[in-house]
Motif scaffolding. Sequence first.
Motif, PDB file in Angstrom:
ATOM      1  N   GLU A 100      73.813 -11.916  -9.433  1.00  0.00           N
ATOM      2  CA  GLU A 100      72.320 -12.249  -9.501  1.00  0.00           C
ATOM      3  C   GLU A 100      72.094 -13.768  -9.283  1.00  0.00           C
ATOM      4  N   ALA A 101      72.894 -14.560  -8.506  1.00  0.00           N
ATOM      5  CA  ALA A 101      72.307 -15.365  -7.883  1.00  0.00           C
ATOM      6  C   ALA A 101      71.536 -15.203  -6.370  1.00  0.00           C
ATOM      7  N   ALA A 102      72.611 -14.233  -6.120  1.00  0.00           N
ATOM      8  CA  ALA A 102      71.988 -13.546  -4.574  1.00  0.00           C
ATOM      9  C   ALA A 102      70.808 -13.520  -4.555  1.00  0.00           C
ATOM     10  N   ALA A 103      70.223 -12.485  -5.473  1.00  0.00           N
ATOM     11  CA  ALA A 103      69.253 -12.333  -5.645  1.00  0.00           C
ATOM     12  C   ALA A 103      67.911 -13.365  -5.744  1.00  0.00           C
ATOM     13  N   ALA A 104      68.593 -13.958  -6.631  1.00  0.00           N
ATOM     14  CA  ALA A 104      67.401 -15.423  -6.920  1.00  0.00           C
ATOM     15  C   ALA A 104      66.827 -16.097  -5.445  1.00  0.00           C
ATOM     16  N   ILE A 105      68.325 -16.362  -5.202  1.00  0.00           N
ATOM     17  CA  ILE A 105      68.125 -17.151  -4.443  1.00  0.00           C
ATOM     18  C   ILE A 105      67.091 -16.652  -2.954  1.00  0.00           C
ATOM     19  N   LEU A 106      67.092 -14.931  -2.391  1.00  0.00           N
ATOM     20  CA  LEU A 106      66.540 -14.236  -1.614  1.00  0.00           C
ATOM     21  C   LEU A 106      65.231 -14.295  -1.758  1.00  0.00           C
ATOM     22  N   ALA A 107      64.748 -14.725  -3.310  1.00  0.00           N
ATOM     23  CA  ALA A 107      63.620 -14.259  -3.875  1.00  0.00           C
ATOM     24  C   ALA A 107      62.249 -15.664  -3.478  1.00  0.00           C
ATOM     25  N   VAL A 108      63.056 -16.542  -2.901  1.00  0.00           N
ATOM     26  CA  VAL A 108      63.034 -18.338  -2.700  1.00  0.00           C
ATOM     27  C   VAL A 108      61.774 -17.456  -1.539  1.00  0.00           C
ATOM     28  N   GLU A 109      60.612 -18.007  -1.579  1.00  0.00           N
ATOM     29  CA  GLU A 109      59.799 -17.842   0.134  1.00  0.00           C
ATOM     30  C   GLU A 109      59.159 -19.311   0.139  1.00  0.00           C
ATOM     31  N   PRO A 110      59.045 -19.296   1.234  1.00  0.00           N
ATOM     32  CA  PRO A 110      58.287 -21.031   1.769  1.00  0.00           C
ATOM     33  C   PRO A 110      57.260 -20.984   1.910  1.00  0.00           C
ATOM     34  N   THR A 111      56.762 -20.740   0.886  1.00  0.00           N
ATOM     35  CA  THR A 111      55.106 -21.179   0.457  1.00  0.00           C
ATOM     36  C   THR A 111      54.920 -22.420  -0.215  1.00  0.00           C
ATOM     37  N   LEU A 112      53.623 -23.210   0.457  1.00  0.00           N
ATOM     38  CA  LEU A 112      53.206 -24.178   0.709  1.00  0.00           C
ATOM     39  C   LEU A 112      53.544 -24.557  -0.652  1.00  0.00           C
ATOM     40  N   GLU A 113      53.419 -23.886  -2.307  1.00  0.00           N
ATOM     41  CA  GLU A 113      53.800 -24.855  -2.762  1.00  0.00           C
ATOM     42  C   GLU A 113      55.688 -25.247  -3.482  1.00  0.00           C
ATOM     43  N   ASN A 114      56.392 -24.669  -3.062  1.00  0.00           N
ATOM     44  CA  ASN A 114      57.569 -24.558  -2.602  1.00  0.00           C
ATOM     45  C   ASN A 114      57.452 -25.838  -1.785  1.00  0.00           C
ATOM     46  N   LEU A 115      57.188 -25.918  -0.810  1.00  0.00           N
ATOM     47  CA  LEU A 115      57.307 -27.017  -0.413  1.00  0.00           C
ATOM     48  C   LEU A 115      57.318 -28.378  -0.278  1.00  0.00           C
ATOM     49  N   ALA A 116      58.061 -29.524   0.057  1.00  0.00           N
ATOM     50  CA  ALA A 116      58.036 -30.656  -0.044  1.00  0.00           C
ATOM     51  C   ALA A 116      56.607 -31.664   0.601  1.00  0.00           C
ATOM     52  N   PRO A 117      55.971 -31.974  -0.522  1.00  0.00           N
ATOM     53  CA  PRO A 117      54.203 -32.515  -0.271  1.00  0.00           C
ATOM     54  C   PRO A 117      54.296 -33.458   1.563  1.00  0.00           C
ATOM     55  N   ARG A 118      55.057 -34.016   2.023  1.00  0.00           N
ATOM     56  CA  ARG A 118      54.894 -34.769   2.873  1.00  0.00           C
ATOM     57  C   ARG A 118      55.608 -33.966   4.203  1.00  0.00           C
ATOM     58  N   THR A 119      56.056 -32.255   4.081  1.00  0.00           N
ATOM     59  CA  THR A 119      56.443 -32.001   4.983  1.00  0.00           C
ATOM     60  C   THR A 119      55.478 -31.442   6.009  1.00  0.00           C
ATOM     61  N   LEU A 120      55.186 -31.613   7.369  1.00  0.00           N
ATOM     62  CA  LEU A 120      54.085 -30.650   8.083  1.00  0.00           C
ATOM     63  C   LEU A 120      54.504 -29.369   8.148  1.00  0.00           C
ATOM     64  N   VAL A 121      52.352 -29.300   8.456  1.00  0.00           N
ATOM     65  CA  VAL A 121      53.102 -27.569   8.850  1.00  0.00           C
ATOM     66  C   VAL A 121      51.401 -27.949  10.004  1.00  0.00           C
ATOM     67  N   ASP A 122      51.734 -26.403  10.738  1.00  0.00           N
ATOM     68  CA  ASP A 122      50.321 -26.428  11.081  1.00  0.00           C
ATOM     69  C   ASP A 122      48.648 -26.707  10.617  1.00  0.00           C
ATOM     70  N   ALA A 123      48.061 -27.054  11.222  1.00  0.00           N
ATOM     71  CA  ALA A 123      47.086 -28.105  10.466  1.00  0.00           C
ATOM     72  C   ALA A 123      45.606 -26.883  10.573  1.00  0.00           C
ATOM     73  N   THR A 124      45.909 -25.917  12.097  1.00  0.00           N
ATOM     74  CA  THR A 124      44.451 -24.660  12.031  1.00  0.00           C
ATOM     75  C   THR A 124      43.728 -24.671  10.326  1.00  0.00           C
ATOM     76  N   GLY A 125      44.097 -24.153   9.415  1.00  0.00           N
ATOM     77  CA  GLY A 125      43.354 -23.804   8.364  1.00  0.00           C
ATOM     78  C   GLY A 125      42.686 -24.994   7.858  1.00  0.00           C
ATOM     79  N   THR A 126      43.144 -26.089   7.619  1.00  0.00           N
ATOM     80  CA  THR A 126      43.108 -27.466   7.142  1.00  0.00           C
ATOM     81  C   THR A 126      41.789 -27.934   7.280  1.00  0.00           C
ATOM     82  N   ARG A 127      41.725 -27.358   9.056  1.00  0.00           N
ATOM     83  CA  ARG A 127      41.010 -27.744  10.175  1.00  0.00           C
ATOM     84  C   ARG A 127      39.594 -27.134   9.895  1.00  0.00           C
ATOM     85  N   ARG A 128      39.641 -26.130  10.281  1.00  0.00           N
ATOM     86  CA  ARG A 128      38.939 -24.449   9.659  1.00  0.00           C
ATOM     87  C   ARG A 128      37.886 -25.046   8.197  1.00  0.00           C
ATOM     88  N   ARG A 129      38.768 -25.281   7.460  1.00  0.00           N
ATOM     89  CA  ARG A 129      37.895 -25.145   5.776  1.00  0.00           C
ATOM     90  C   ARG A 129      37.601 -26.087   5.826  1.00  0.00           C
TER      91      ARG A 129
END
Length: 271
Positions: A100-129
Amino acid sequence: MAGQREHGYARYRLDGCRCYVCAAARSRYDENRTKAITAGTWQPFVDAEPVRVHVRQLQECGMGLRAIAAVAKVDRKVLQAVLNGRPERGTGPQGKMRPEAAAAILAVEPTLENLAPRTLVDATGTRRRIQALVAAGWPQQYLAEYLGMQPGNFGCFLARASVTVGSVLAVRAMYDALWRVDPLEHGATPAGVERARRHAAAKGWAPFGAWDDDTIDDVDAFPDWTGQCGTPSGAQTHSRLGILPACLPCKQARNAADRERRAQARGAAAA
């Protein structure tokens, strides 16, 4: 921590709670276990290695153990045991764990909503918007104010190769709120709107229609200005629609088609 777990099987086993809820959970567990053993499907533990690899990948994407544990709804000590074992007990990384614990952890994805707000990510989409909003006539100072930024820093923000997750989410929210809105109805002057559009055109910034939701964040994607960009007829469509100069993918496709025609002509002449 002991005494802070929700009532249920774990609290029954680990904290010694014998309340009705915990006792009922233990009874259900025993009943399900007996049925699974009888059916030959009992699997009390699974290999922890896939979970260990997944957790490390999540960490490389900027998620900390606290965030992973919160999303998976498991105790952080479970993750620590999988990664490093329990040094206080002299044990190495955990080899087996509850499914049960294994399945719950494996279901976690590194989506923007799950990342810390100050995590740095690529700016391409932000710039294009932002560029698409300017192409629609939104003056940059309005966009800066919308994001709570100083207009003087906005140009530097647009030039960054990476931005924080918090900035990405803020720009996405702004884009979703403004892309169908006329800037003239929200305080922008006709002159300001025209300047923004001219600036975007001079810079070659793509408008809303050139991007799909599944391409705007793709670093390798290119804007489809005409609906045929990147095809041999794309350059001609650019000219017909007055969207000039033709974009690079259209020029490359046209040149490739011209080379193919010349090669076929040489082949025909040689034959």
